[in-house]
Design an enzyme around this catalytic site. Sequence first.
Site, short mmCIF file in Angstrom:
data_model
loop_
_atom_site.label_atom_id
_atom_site.label_comp_id
_atom_site.label_asym_id
_atom_site.label_seq_id
_atom_site.Cartn_x
_atom_site.Cartn_y
_atom_site.Cartn_z
N ASN A 1 0.88 -1.18 0.00
CA ASN A 1 0.00 0.00 0.00
C ASN A 1 0.91 1.23 0.00
OD1 ASN A 1 -1.83 2.01 0.49
ND2 ASN A 1 -2.72 1.09 2.33
N ARG B 1 -2.50 -2.07 -3.52
CA ARG B 1 -3.75 -1.35 -3.26
C ARG B 1 -3.78 -0.08 -4.10
NH1 ARG B 1 -5.38 2.79 1.34
NH2 ARG B 1 -7.53 3.01 0.69
N HIS C 1 -13.66 2.20 0.08
CA HIS C 1 -13.61 1.12 1.08
C HIS C 1 -14.14 -0.20 0.53
CE1 HIS C 1 -14.24 4.45 4.37
NE2 HIS C 1 -12.96 4.22 4.20
N GLU D 1 -8.51 -5.57 4.99
CA GLU D 1 -8.38 -5.19 3.59
C GLU D 1 -7.17 -5.85 2.92
OE1 GLU D 1 -9.93 -0.83 3.19
OE2 GLU D 1 -9.32 -1.12 5.25
N HIS E 1 -18.94 0.47 7.41
CA HIS E 1 -17.50 0.67 7.67
C HIS E 1 -17.38 2.04 8.34
CE1 HIS E 1 -13.10 0.44 6.53
NE2 HIS E 1 -13.25 1.72 6.85
N ARG F 1 -14.61 14.92 7.59
CA ARG F 1 -15.31 15.17 6.32
C ARG F 1 -16.79 15.42 6.55
NH1 ARG F 1 -13.16 9.91 3.26
NH2 ARG F 1 -11.39 9.81 4.66
P1 AMP Z 1 -10.09 3.80 11.51
O1 AMP Z 1 -10.16 4.91 10.52
O2 AMP Z 1 -10.82 2.58 11.06
O3 AMP Z 1 -8.69 3.51 11.99
O4 AMP Z 1 -10.88 4.30 12.82
C1 AMP Z 1 -10.48 5.41 13.59
C2 AMP Z 1 -11.58 5.73 14.60
O5 AMP Z 1 -11.84 4.55 15.36
C3 AMP Z 1 -11.25 6.84 15.59
O6 AMP Z 1 -12.31 7.78 15.63
C4 AMP Z 1 -11.17 6.14 16.92
O7 AMP Z 1 -11.78 6.88 17.93
C5 AMP Z 1 -11.96 4.87 16.73
N1 AMP Z 1 -11.35 3.81 17.53
C6 AMP Z 1 -10.27 3.10 17.22
N2 AMP Z 1 -9.98 2.23 18.23
C7 AMP Z 1 -10.90 2.41 19.17
C8 AMP Z 1 -11.15 1.83 20.45
N3 AMP Z 1 -10.38 0.86 20.92
N4 AMP Z 1 -12.21 2.28 21.13
C9 AMP Z 1 -13.01 3.25 20.64
N5 AMP Z 1 -12.83 3.83 19.43
C10 AMP Z 1 -11.78 3.43 18.71
#
Ligand code: AMP
Length: 400
Positions: free
Chosen positions: A7, A90, A180, A387, A209, A242
Amino acid sequence: MKILVVNAGSSSLKYQLIDMDTEGVLAKGGCERIGLAGSLLKAKGNGQEKVYEQDIPDHKVAIELVLRALQDEGIGVIAHMDEISAVGHRVVASGEYFKHSVLVNEEALKTLEEKTFELAPLHNPAAATGLRACMQVMPKTPMVLVFDTSFHQTMPPEAYLYGIAYEDYKAYGVRRYGAHGTSHKFVSQEAAKYLGREGDENFKVVTCHLGNGSSISAVKGGKCMDTSMGFTPLAGVMMGTRSGDVDPSAVEFLARKKGMSHAEIVTYLNKKCGVAGISGVSSDFRDLIAGANAGNERCALALDMFAYQCKKFVGSYAAAMGGVDCIVFTAGVGENTPSVRADICDGLEFLGVRLDKDKNAARGDSPVREISRADSAVKVLVIPTNEELVIARETLALVG
Ligand code: AMP
């Protein structure tokens, strides 16, 4: 068979080496600050981690360093580069040029470089740079392109077209592409497997997602029927920073009031809005929940708006598919935040959704967690996304 998943970003290159016999990750890591001062590779393998602090002027040096780490005496997991059977890359945007993953040949490379860059000007050129670097360093190894958008290419025209002049769609390719896709594909397939509905053309899933970027898809019989992101990943539900969907006239109005150019207002909508803009506190859902619990009304408002917008997509996709059998939550927020899942499901009882409060609140790391009650007509599942594994599976399917 071992497959390397790459990636590449403009100054980064993340990788995983996956053993396709077990689908387990043998090694992973990433180069950071490529072409900048302080570049490094953080690499994991054999249960250990090693940091290579060295000059990484370009992606070719980055991939050479990754191959060195994969063959390292300590953290290495292969004896020779020839053990890597193929590389899956990717790529963010495919436009309408690639409806599936493809084996790289001259034609695919030409299409990638000449047609798709304008669709994702920050991401696709970086992917092409990473690809060319790998082709140079591993000239005999087959390369595959896997696109974030191709899973959405099964959407029917009524779902992917905007209500703009048809000639302009034809001339400029302005339509919904989604994003996604590898994640929506993975979790919808895992849900079908878990519920014994693989190959069932009538199995209707809404995949949520929810992370820093969030998108929701309607998947029927394994095919994407609709998705919330649009021409770019700015559309759909509000996200970390966003805005999600906004009336285009309001965008023009706001740009005029704030004295912003077209480019500036788009950057504003990407970087300064969403739950961060509403709360004025953070884009991170953990901070929002802490804020709301401490009585911050705008954090609570941001969470309410997010759940409301997600709920509307779930409901509209149930209508679009003529029902829903399963709702899947995935990604950072979807996998880790019970209160967001509960808020989205609250009010969907009319569809047959019955959330089990205890199961929803419980933590766990199983590949599929069922959080609906036994009497729920709609199964609600939490499935950690993967992914890289989808990219490896697609690569295997093309070179296998
Ligand atoms: P991502 O873009 O999939 O990495 O997700 C990021 C988001 O997931 C952020 O807003 C974090 O607050 C939330 N997040 C990630 N890990 C946790 C966790 N263990 N508990 C609560 N929220 C989480």
